[in-house]
Design a protein around this motif. Structure first.
Motif, mmCIF file in Angstrom:
data_model
loop_
_atom_site.group_PDB
_atom_site.id
_atom_site.type_symbol
_atom_site.label_atom_id
_atom_site.label_comp_id
_atom_site.label_asym_id
_atom_site.label_seq_id
_atom_site.Cartn_x
_atom_site.Cartn_y
_atom_site.Cartn_z
ATOM 1 N N ILE A 97 0.842 -1.189 0.000
ATOM 2 C CA ILE A 97 0.000 0.000 0.000
ATOM 3 C C ILE A 97 0.882 1.246 0.000
ATOM 4 C CG2 ILE A 97 -1.701 1.328 1.328
ATOM 5 C CD1 ILE A 97 -2.900 -1.127 0.102
ATOM 6 N N LYS A 98 0.563 2.195 -0.881
ATOM 7 C CA LYS A 98 1.304 3.447 -0.937
ATOM 8 C C LYS A 98 0.866 4.364 0.199
ATOM 9 C CE LYS A 98 0.203 4.026 -5.366
ATOM 10 N NZ LYS A 98 -0.154 2.681 -5.866
ATOM 11 N N ILE A 99 1.732 5.334 0.519
ATOM 12 C CA ILE A 99 1.507 6.198 1.677
ATOM 13 C C ILE A 99 1.556 7.668 1.279
ATOM 14 C CG2 ILE A 99 2.336 6.865 3.978
ATOM 15 C CD1 ILE A 99 1.400 3.960 3.867
ATOM 16 N N ASN A 146 9.952 6.320 3.088
ATOM 17 C CA ASN A 146 9.791 6.332 1.629
ATOM 18 C C ASN A 146 8.339 6.541 1.211
ATOM 19 O OD1 ASN A 146 12.590 5.854 0.931
ATOM 20 N ND2 ASN A 146 12.292 3.749 1.631
ATOM 21 N N ALA A 147 7.672 7.461 1.869
ATOM 22 C CA ALA A 147 6.292 7.787 1.496
ATOM 23 C C ALA A 147 6.244 8.333 0.076
ATOM 24 C CB ALA A 147 5.713 8.810 2.473
ATOM 25 N N GLU A 148 5.228 7.926 -0.660
ATOM 26 C CA GLU A 148 5.104 8.373 -2.048
ATOM 27 C C GLU A 148 4.736 9.851 -2.148
ATOM 28 O OE1 GLU A 148 5.139 4.038 -2.286
ATOM 29 O OE2 GLU A 148 4.163 5.453 -0.934
ATOM 30 N N ILE A 149 3.935 10.349 -1.194
ATOM 31 C CA ILE A 149 3.472 11.734 -1.242
ATOM 32 C C ILE A 149 3.611 12.344 0.145
ATOM 33 C CG2 ILE A 149 1.573 13.287 -1.862
ATOM 34 C CD1 ILE A 149 0.257 10.963 -3.336
ATOM 35 N N PHE A 150 3.978 13.618 0.175
ATOM 36 C CA PHE A 150 3.980 14.375 1.434
ATOM 37 C C PHE A 150 3.140 15.624 1.234
ATOM 38 C CE2 PHE A 150 5.772 17.517 4.431
ATOM 39 C CZ PHE A 150 5.554 16.816 5.620
ATOM 40 N N CYS A 151 2.213 15.853 2.138
ATOM 41 C CA CYS A 151 1.326 17.014 2.085
ATOM 42 C C CYS A 151 1.871 18.077 3.041
ATOM 43 C CB CYS A 151 -0.094 16.606 2.473
ATOM 44 S SG CYS A 151 -1.306 17.930 2.325
ATOM 45 N N ILE A 152 2.171 19.264 2.528
ATOM 46 C CA ILE A 152 2.864 20.278 3.319
ATOM 47 C C ILE A 152 1.945 21.073 4.236
ATOM 48 C CG2 ILE A 152 4.616 20.472 1.522
ATOM 49 C CD1 ILE A 152 3.374 23.246 0.842
ATOM 50 N N GLY A 153 0.645 20.868 4.118
ATOM 51 C CA GLY A 153 -0.302 21.576 4.978
ATOM 52 C C GLY A 153 -1.720 21.256 4.566
ATOM 53 N N THR A 154 -2.658 21.502 5.479
ATOM 54 C CA THR A 154 -4.057 21.187 5.224
ATOM 55 C C THR A 154 -4.953 22.350 5.622
ATOM 56 O OG1 THR A 154 -3.684 18.818 5.577
ATOM 57 C CG2 THR A 154 -5.955 19.599 5.771
ATOM 58 N N GLU A 155 -5.620 22.945 4.646
ATOM 59 C CA GLU A 155 -6.648 23.970 4.870
ATOM 60 C C GLU A 155 -6.153 25.087 5.791
ATOM 61 O OE1 GLU A 155 -10.240 22.026 6.130
ATOM 62 O OE2 GLU A 155 -10.365 20.782 4.333
ATOM 63 N N LEU A 156 -5.112 25.789 5.339
ATOM 64 C CA LEU A 156 -4.496 26.869 6.118
ATOM 65 C C LEU A 156 -4.592 28.186 5.344
ATOM 66 C CD1 LEU A 156 -1.354 24.893 7.329
ATOM 67 C CD2 LEU A 156 -3.358 25.496 8.706
ATOM 68 N N GLU A 157 -5.779 28.531 4.911
ATOM 69 C CA GLU A 157 -5.977 29.596 3.929
ATOM 70 C C GLU A 157 -5.351 30.929 4.322
ATOM 71 O OE1 GLU A 157 -9.476 31.717 1.252
ATOM 72 O OE2 GLU A 157 -10.025 30.314 2.823
ATOM 73 N N LYS A 158 -5.662 31.450 5.502
ATOM 74 C CA LYS A 158 -5.131 32.767 5.871
ATOM 75 C C LYS A 158 -3.611 32.728 6.021
ATOM 76 C CE LYS A 158 -9.196 34.916 7.964
ATOM 77 N NZ LYS A 158 -9.745 35.593 9.172
ATOM 78 N N PHE A 159 -3.103 31.665 6.593
ATOM 79 C CA PHE A 159 -1.663 31.493 6.734
ATOM 80 C C PHE A 159 -0.993 31.489 5.357
ATOM 81 C CE2 PHE A 159 1.636 28.545 9.047
ATOM 82 C CZ PHE A 159 2.631 29.481 8.817
ATOM 83 N N VAL A 160 -1.567 30.772 4.434
ATOM 84 C CA VAL A 160 -1.012 30.659 3.088
ATOM 85 C C VAL A 160 -1.105 31.987 2.327
ATOM 86 C CG1 VAL A 160 -1.456 29.626 0.814
ATOM 87 C CG2 VAL A 160 -1.315 28.174 2.845
ATOM 88 N N LEU A 161 -2.247 32.651 2.413
ATOM 89 C CA LEU A 161 -2.452 33.877 1.643
ATOM 90 C C LEU A 161 -1.664 35.058 2.207
ATOM 91 C CD1 LEU A 161 -6.282 33.758 0.838
ATOM 92 C CD2 LEU A 161 -4.371 33.184 -0.659
ATOM 93 N N GLN A 162 -1.526 35.118 3.531
ATOM 94 C CA GLN A 162 -0.883 36.272 4.146
ATOM 95 C C GLN A 162 0.631 36.139 4.261
ATOM 96 O OE1 GLN A 162 -2.893 37.856 7.661
ATOM 97 N NE2 GLN A 162 -4.835 36.973 6.983
ATOM 98 N N ARG A 163 1.165 34.916 4.101
ATOM 99 C CA ARG A 163 2.612 34.730 4.246
ATOM 100 C C ARG A 163 3.196 33.955 3.061
ATOM 101 N NH1 ARG A 163 4.002 38.256 8.144
ATOM 102 N NH2 ARG A 163 5.889 37.053 8.616
#
Length: 336
Positions: A97-99, A146-163
């Motif tokens: 199973i992939k991760i 050796n995870a196939e994918i890494f997600c750098i963040g989840t639903e952080l809209e204001k943090f992402v837009l302002q910085r």
């Protein structure tokens, strides 16, 4: 000889076509628990024909204006920590199973993470340092397993837009640590405003788009509701030339499941198993055969399969509902 070469070429093209069609991430969002897992917990995932799991370690923030993220402590559930991530991965790897490692933040009292924003430059710097420590802890762990994918963040809209500069730098730092594919899980109404898709490998969307106001939308109702949203998704995909990954998707087994699919705090509502099945069928009809679509992770899957879900349950999980059987059929469809 020419005929033989054409035959070989044809077979190779068929093989390539079939392999590309079966490369979708048919994923489940595997909820962290307080215990180690074993074959009894992984077997239902395999039965659902899933080939990938999202594993979700957690960090905690006191409130939307608090800059400190607490993570990887002994006070957390085992599955929310680095040790839990490694142990869960080892069990799923026994079955190829992939991760996807998808670290998430929980704001105390369940406030929406998209509202996290600081009230001073000083606090923004503290948050950035704290988030960097949190996310790189799990980027290093993702590299180790050796995870196939890494997600750098989840639903952080204001943090992402302002910085934005912070996130651009952070992605470069993560690339130094982790060699796999990167995504970010943007909320359904956020993804059009994310500026750094060009730095990632997937456009990640938590796909809880509003689709229908009907009590029990048909498959056609759901698909009609997808049309404007799919156009927006295709436009962003075309702009950045990156495949789209539904980092979360799913529907509750409840009346009006397509009206506000993101709602998880509304306990009330009559059980509606048909609406959940129709929603899953429609999203697969609309996306799983698109070349630019990479797959998705259904929300959500609990480790003690025999104790959750069921036909009296109106929550997101498909477990022990008609939706689970439909999911297995969709994920097991080899012609995708």
């Amino acid at each position: 000889m020419k005929t033989k070469n054409l035959l070989v070429l044809g077979l190779l093209l068929i093989q390539f076509s079939c392999s590309s069609q079966t490369e979708k991430y048919n994923g489940v969002s595997f909820v962290a628990s307080g215990i180690k897992i074993d074959e009894t917990h992984t077997a239902p995932v395999l039965k659902a024909q899933s080939n990938t799991v999202a594993l979700m370690p957690f960090g905690f923030i006191k409130n939307l204006a608090s800059p400190q993220i607490i993570h990887n402590t002994k006070r957390q559930w085992f599955g929310e920590t680095k040790a839990g991530l490694v142990q869960y991965t080892n069990e799923f790897r026994k079955h190829q199973i992939k991760i996807m490692v998808k670290p998430q933040i929980w704001v105390w009292k369940g406030e929406f993470t998209g509202g996290i924003a600081m009230n001073s430059e000083e606090n923004w710097k503290v948050l950035e340092d704290s988030y960097t420590l949190f996310i790189t802890t799990y980027a290093k762990a993702a590299q180790e397993i050796n995870a196939e994918i890494f997600c750098i963040g989840t639903e952080l809209e204001k943090f992402v837009l302002q910085r934005p500069k912070y996130w651009q730098t952070l992605i470069k730092e993560i690339r130094k640590i982790y060699s796999g594919k990167l995504t970010y899980a943007a909320n359904w109404d956020e993804f059009k405003r994310v500026s750094f898709w060009n730095q990632l490998d997937f456009i990640g969307i938590d796909a809880y788009f509003p689709l229908s106001d009907k009590k029990t939308p048909t498959i056609t109702d759901f698909e009609n509701g997808w049309k404007p949203h799919k156009d927006d998704i295709k436009r962003i995909q075309s702009k950045f030339q990156k495949p789209v990954l539904f980092t979360e998707y799913g529907y509750r087994s409840v009346d009006y499941a397509g009206r506000k699919p993101w709602e998880s705090n509304r306990i009330q509502g009559s059980v509606n198993l048909e609406a959940q099945v129709n929603g899953l069928q429609a999203i697969h009809n609309q996306f799983w055969n698109e070349e630019w679509f990479a797959g998705g992770f259904i929300w959500k899957w609990f480790h003690k399969h025999h104790e959750v879900g069921g036909e009296e349950n109106n929550r997101f999980t498909p477990q022990n509902k008609p939706a689970e059987k439909r999911l297995a059929k969709l994920y097991g469809h080899k012609s995708q």
